[in-house]
Design an enzyme around this catalytic site. Structure first.
Site, mmCIF file in Angstrom:
data_model
loop_
_atom_site.group_PDB
_atom_site.id
_atom_site.type_symbol
_atom_site.label_atom_id
_atom_site.label_comp_id
_atom_site.label_asym_id
_atom_site.label_seq_id
_atom_site.Cartn_x
_atom_site.Cartn_y
_atom_site.Cartn_z
ATOM 1 N N ARG A 72 11.373 41.745 10.679
ATOM 2 C CA ARG A 72 11.859 42.193 9.366
ATOM 3 C C ARG A 72 13.348 41.886 9.225
ATOM 4 N NH1 ARG A 72 8.298 45.061 6.354
ATOM 5 N NH2 ARG A 72 6.579 46.007 7.486
ATOM 6 N N ARG A 98 7.618 44.564 0.041
ATOM 7 C CA ARG A 98 8.061 44.536 1.423
ATOM 8 C C ARG A 98 8.940 45.743 1.696
ATOM 9 N NH1 ARG A 98 5.255 42.000 4.683
ATOM 10 N NH2 ARG A 98 6.956 41.888 6.174
ATOM 11 N N LEU A 100 12.051 47.238 3.304
ATOM 12 C CA LEU A 100 13.337 46.633 3.654
ATOM 13 C C LEU A 100 13.993 47.403 4.799
ATOM 14 C CD1 LEU A 100 14.310 46.079 -0.045
ATOM 15 C CD2 LEU A 100 13.864 44.255 1.617
ATOM 16 N N HIS A 116 8.827 52.657 -8.742
ATOM 17 C CA HIS A 116 7.678 53.086 -7.928
ATOM 18 C C HIS A 116 6.677 53.791 -8.849
ATOM 19 C CE1 HIS A 116 5.464 54.344 -4.396
ATOM 20 N NE2 HIS A 116 5.345 55.546 -4.938
ATOM 21 N N LEU A 151 11.656 55.215 2.840
ATOM 22 C CA LEU A 151 10.762 54.498 1.912
ATOM 23 C C LEU A 151 10.458 55.322 0.651
ATOM 24 C CD1 LEU A 151 8.917 51.971 1.559
ATOM 25 C CD2 LEU A 151 7.077 53.362 2.533
HETATM 26 C C1 GRF Z 1 4.181 48.194 -10.662
HETATM 27 O O1 GRF Z 1 3.231 49.185 -10.901
HETATM 28 C C2 GRF Z 1 5.341 48.758 -9.887
HETATM 29 O O2 GRF Z 1 5.619 50.082 -10.201
HETATM 30 C C3 GRF Z 1 4.837 48.665 -8.474
HETATM 31 O O3 GRF Z 1 4.109 47.473 -8.410
HETATM 32 C C4 GRF Z 1 3.660 47.135 -9.708
HETATM 33 C C5 GRF Z 1 4.200 45.785 -10.000
HETATM 34 O O4 GRF Z 1 3.726 45.261 -11.190
HETATM 35 N N1 GRF Z 1 5.921 48.756 -7.548
HETATM 36 P P1 GRF Z 1 4.415 43.963 -11.807
HETATM 37 O O5 GRF Z 1 4.445 42.913 -10.694
HETATM 38 O O6 GRF Z 1 5.774 44.330 -12.280
HETATM 39 O O7 GRF Z 1 3.505 43.536 -12.911
#
Ligand code: GRF
Length: 228
Positions: A72, A98, A100, A116, A151
């Site tokens: 990583r 990923r 980090l 998230h 995380l």
């Molecule tokens: C989204 O739901 C985001 O919150 C999560 O992964 C998804 C990514 O969707 N981390 P996109 O690639 O932006 O369409």
């Protein structure tokens, strides 16, 4: 607080897949002529659909394939080397899948932002929609937050909610939430571009002139006080 010094806010966006949040950010900047520039879109996967979209918009794209690195740390070092070419004010994670390293997070402290798909601190990690359904929560949501070494944790910039319906399956819930994610990340980018986002001494996010950063299911801000 990042000092923009009348510069356009330089952004680097990291994706791993479809990139719909990235697309919304790019479209919002262009449509509203925000004082922000997406300098590069970087993916750890060459097959990320969002890369083609970005290239089609004339944006600079890079692939830093995590699989070719033994650790990583090595991957993160290579990623940082690409990012640093652009001297971004902020690095936006938009579906970047990923974990980090602490060293990477520290390098971009106060400048690294993630979205998230849960109301943090509930449901960190993967399969958040499934987790929400299993727990029977009535409201599900998403969080835009500064990234820390832990995380899916860190100072919260904005949160959005959707109701959980009795008929919901993970995919339907995810799709409903995605609309709020898009509106919310776009609004956070407006605030960043305007240099209004800071962290107070308790590591609580303040957005100048915005008393609340809670987004309703239609993507609008609660008590918007004239803000969208
Ligand atoms: C989204 O739901 C985001 O919150 C999560 O992964 C998804 C990514 O969707 N981390 P996109 O690639 O932006 O369409």
């Amino acid at each position: 607080m990042v000092n923009l010094q009348n510069d356009a806010c330089r952004l680097v966006i990291l994706i791993s897949g479809r990139g719909s949040n990235m697309q919304t950010i790019v479209d919002t900047i262009v449509r509203e002529s925000l004082p922000a520039q997406v300098c590069a879109v970087i993916s750890n996967r060459a097959d990320a659909a969002g890369l083609d979209w970005a290239a089609g918009r004339g944006l600079t794209t890079h692939v830093v394939p995590h699989r070719v690195f033994d650790s990583r740390q090595e991957f993160d070092a290579a990623l940082a080397e690409v990012i640093d070419q652009y001297q971004p004010h902020y690095v936006l994670l938009a579906g970047f899948m990923r974990v980090l390293t602490p060293g990477f997070v520290e390098r971009y402290e106060g400048r690294l932002i993630n979205i998230h798909p849960s109301l943090l601190p509930s449901f960190p990690g993967l399969h958040t929609h499934q987790q929400a359904l299993v727990d029977g929560v009535q409201w599900h949501g998403c969080t835009v937050h500064f990234v820390t070494a832990k995380l899916d944790h860190g100072p919260i910039v904005a949160q959005g909610i959707v109701p959980v319906l009795a008929s919901d399956e993970p995919d339907a819930l995810s799709a409903r939430l995605l609309n709020v994610e898009h509106r919310m990340y776009a609004q956070v980018v407006r605030w960043l571009a305007q240099g209004r986002v800071s962290l107070d001494e308790n590591q609580i996010v303040r957005v100048e002139g915005v008393p609340t950063r809670a987004f309703l299911p239609d993507g609008s801000l609660l008590n918007p006080s004239g803000e969208e």
